[in-house]
Design a protein around this motif. Structure first.
Motif, PDB file in Angstrom:
ATOM      1  N   TRP A  77     -20.913   9.514  36.954  1.00 16.69           N
ATOM      2  CA  TRP A  77     -20.012   8.711  37.792  1.00 16.69           C
ATOM      3  C   TRP A  77     -20.560   7.295  37.897  1.00 16.69           C
ATOM      4  O   TRP A  77     -21.306   6.970  38.804  1.00 16.69           O
ATOM      5  CB  TRP A  77     -19.872   9.334  39.175  1.00 16.69           C
ATOM      6  N   ALA A  79     -18.514   4.326  36.354  1.00 15.84           N
ATOM      7  CA  ALA A  79     -17.532   3.300  36.012  1.00 15.84           C
ATOM      8  C   ALA A  79     -16.618   2.911  37.162  1.00 15.84           C
ATOM      9  O   ALA A  79     -15.941   1.884  37.105  1.00 15.84           O
ATOM     10  CB  ALA A  79     -16.680   3.763  34.815  1.00 15.84           C
ATOM     11  N   GLY A  80     -16.579   3.738  38.190  1.00 14.27           N
ATOM     12  CA  GLY A  80     -15.775   3.404  39.361  1.00 14.27           C
ATOM     13  C   GLY A  80     -14.281   3.489  39.143  1.00 14.27           C
ATOM     14  O   GLY A  80     -13.515   2.844  39.855  1.00 14.27           O
ATOM     15  N   ASP A  81     -13.846   4.281  38.161  1.00 13.48           N
ATOM     16  CA  ASP A  81     -12.405   4.333  37.863  1.00 13.48           C
ATOM     17  C   ASP A  81     -11.859   5.757  37.891  1.00 13.48           C
ATOM     18  O   ASP A  81     -10.906   6.085  37.185  1.00 13.48           O
ATOM     19  CB  ASP A  81     -12.123   3.691  36.504  1.00 13.48           C
ATOM     20  N   GLY A  82     -12.443   6.599  38.715  1.00 17.42           N
ATOM     21  CA  GLY A  82     -11.892   7.930  38.905  1.00 17.42           C
ATOM     22  C   GLY A  82     -12.343   8.944  37.882  1.00 17.42           C
ATOM     23  O   GLY A  82     -13.293   8.721  37.123  1.00 17.42           O
ATOM     24  N   SER A  87     -10.766   7.913  31.660  1.00 17.67           N
ATOM     25  CA  SER A  87     -11.542   6.989  32.489  1.00 17.67           C
ATOM     26  C   SER A  87     -12.894   6.700  31.861  1.00 17.67           C
ATOM     27  O   SER A  87     -13.402   7.465  31.038  1.00 17.67           O
ATOM     28  CB  SER A  87     -11.746   7.578  33.885  1.00 17.67           C
ATOM     29  N   ASN A  89     -15.600   6.913  33.443  1.00 21.49           N
ATOM     30  CA  ASN A  89     -16.474   7.971  33.941  1.00 21.49           C
ATOM     31  C   ASN A  89     -16.497   9.190  33.024  1.00 21.49           C
ATOM     32  O   ASN A  89     -17.492   9.912  32.979  1.00 21.49           O
ATOM     33  CB  ASN A  89     -16.020   8.420  35.336  1.00 21.49           C
ATOM     34  N   HIS A 131     -19.246  -2.705  33.205  1.00 25.65           N
ATOM     35  CA  HIS A 131     -18.713  -1.988  34.367  1.00 25.65           C
ATOM     36  C   HIS A 131     -17.414  -2.670  34.818  1.00 25.65           C
ATOM     37  O   HIS A 131     -16.431  -2.005  35.164  1.00 25.65           O
ATOM     38  CB  HIS A 131     -19.772  -2.013  35.478  1.00 25.65           C
ATOM     39  N   TYR A 132     -17.426  -3.975  34.771  1.00 20.56           N
ATOM     40  CA  TYR A 132     -16.271  -4.791  35.151  1.00 20.56           C
ATOM     41  C   TYR A 132     -15.000  -4.385  34.403  1.00 20.56           C
ATOM     42  O   TYR A 132     -13.893  -4.442  34.946  1.00 20.56           O
ATOM     43  CB  TYR A 132     -16.613  -6.254  34.870  1.00 20.56           C
ATOM     44  N   TRP A 134     -13.941  -1.553  33.546  1.00 23.69           N
ATOM     45  CA  TRP A 134     -13.318  -0.329  34.047  1.00 23.69           C
ATOM     46  C   TRP A 134     -12.737  -0.490  35.443  1.00 23.69           C
ATOM     47  O   TRP A 134     -11.656   0.024  35.728  1.00 23.69           O
ATOM     48  CB  TRP A 134     -14.333   0.807  34.061  1.00 23.69           C
ATOM     49  N   SER A 135     -13.465  -1.169  36.318  1.00 22.79           N
ATOM     50  CA  SER A 135     -13.051  -1.172  37.729  1.00 22.79           C
ATOM     51  C   SER A 135     -12.974  -2.559  38.355  1.00 22.79           C
ATOM     52  O   SER A 135     -12.619  -2.671  39.527  1.00 22.79           O
ATOM     53  CB  SER A 135     -14.024  -0.317  38.550  1.00 22.79           C
ATOM     54  N   LYS A 137     -15.472  -4.450  39.082  1.00 26.06           N
ATOM     55  CA  LYS A 137     -16.689  -4.774  39.814  1.00 26.06           C
ATOM     56  C   LYS A 137     -17.508  -5.792  39.021  1.00 26.06           C
ATOM     57  O   LYS A 137     -17.619  -5.695  37.795  1.00 26.06           O
ATOM     58  CB  LYS A 137     -17.525  -3.520  40.046  1.00 26.06           C
TER      59      LYS A 137
END
Length: 228
Positions: A77, A79-82, A87, A89, A131-132, A134-135, A137
């Motif tokens: 967990w 990537a912060g995208d579910g 995803s 993740n 990371h950005y 995907w989500s 951030k």
């Protein structure tokens, strides 16, 4: 650099290692967001009883070592995208780059690691994600540069350069690969070309007790050795 596997147990609190099978299609790069933490500390945080987050990652790298914390064929967990099938993740290997110590050396280690992973899978740098991506951030934060993402471009270029080196190495005839020995100890391999041996500067310099730094903007290697 030392690469070791220290997997967090299945059943670790907050579902940090769910054990879902993953056939990765990309590699996602992160910064730890902690300027004083090492790879070992980041690994320990995953099983720290005070950690209440449902967040994890596959690999963490610092200036000294690489630790694989979750098998690369399982999801994490990060990537912060579910948890959807497509995803980050569920489809991407998450790599955390530590911010402490000699960050230039850590970045070089990370580029070497990523180039090796891409080469092993037959992938190019087009398989790299932030990371950005995907989500949204701002991570890897030290590559953000106020939205210009200059550091991200430089990191991808460094990975590509190492990929190019690996392709070139694979084309070198075995009889021109030579061992480089410093003070009686082998430290690396070199390539003999036209009577000249070419070898990684860092390996030789550090074996002689010198400090090596890399400036990605000027593409300059600086070797410094204090007088004894």
């Amino acid at each position: 650099m030392n690469y070791r596997k220290d997997y967090i147990p299945k059943g670790t609190a907050n579902n940090r290692r769910p054990g879902l099978a993953m056939n990765a299609t990309t590699i996602t790069i992160h910064n730890t967001g902690n300027p004083s933490s090492s790879a070992a500390n980041e690994r320990a945080w995953l099983t720290n009883g005070t950690n209440s987050r449902t967040a994890s990652f596959h690999v963490v790298v610092d200036e000294r070592e690489v630790i694989e914390c979750i098998p690369l064929n399982e999801n994490a967990w990060h990537a912060g995208d579910g948890s959807g099938a497509s995803s980050g993740n569920r489809t991407s290997i998450g790599i955390e780059i530590c911010e402490s110590g000699n960050y230039a050396k850590t970045l070089d280690n990370a580029a070497t690691l990523v180039a090796s992973m891409l080469k092993e899978r037959g992938w190019g740098v087009d398989r790299l994600r932030r990371h950005y991506d995907w989500s949204g951030k701002i991570c890897p934060r030290l590559m953000y540069d106020g939205g210009a993402w200059t550091g991200w471009g430089l990191f991808k270029a460094a990975v590509q350069a190492k990929l190019n080196e690996r392709v070139a190495d694979s084309n070198v005839k075995k009889d021109v690969i030579v061992s480089v020995v410093v003070n009686g100890k082998k430290v690396t391999d070199g390539v003999l070309d036209g009577g000249t041996t070419y070898t990684p500067a860092r390996a030789v310099a550090e074996a002689l007790g010198a400090k090596v730094t890399w400036d990605a903007k000027t593409k300059t290697v600086t070797i410094t050795k204090e007088d004894v």
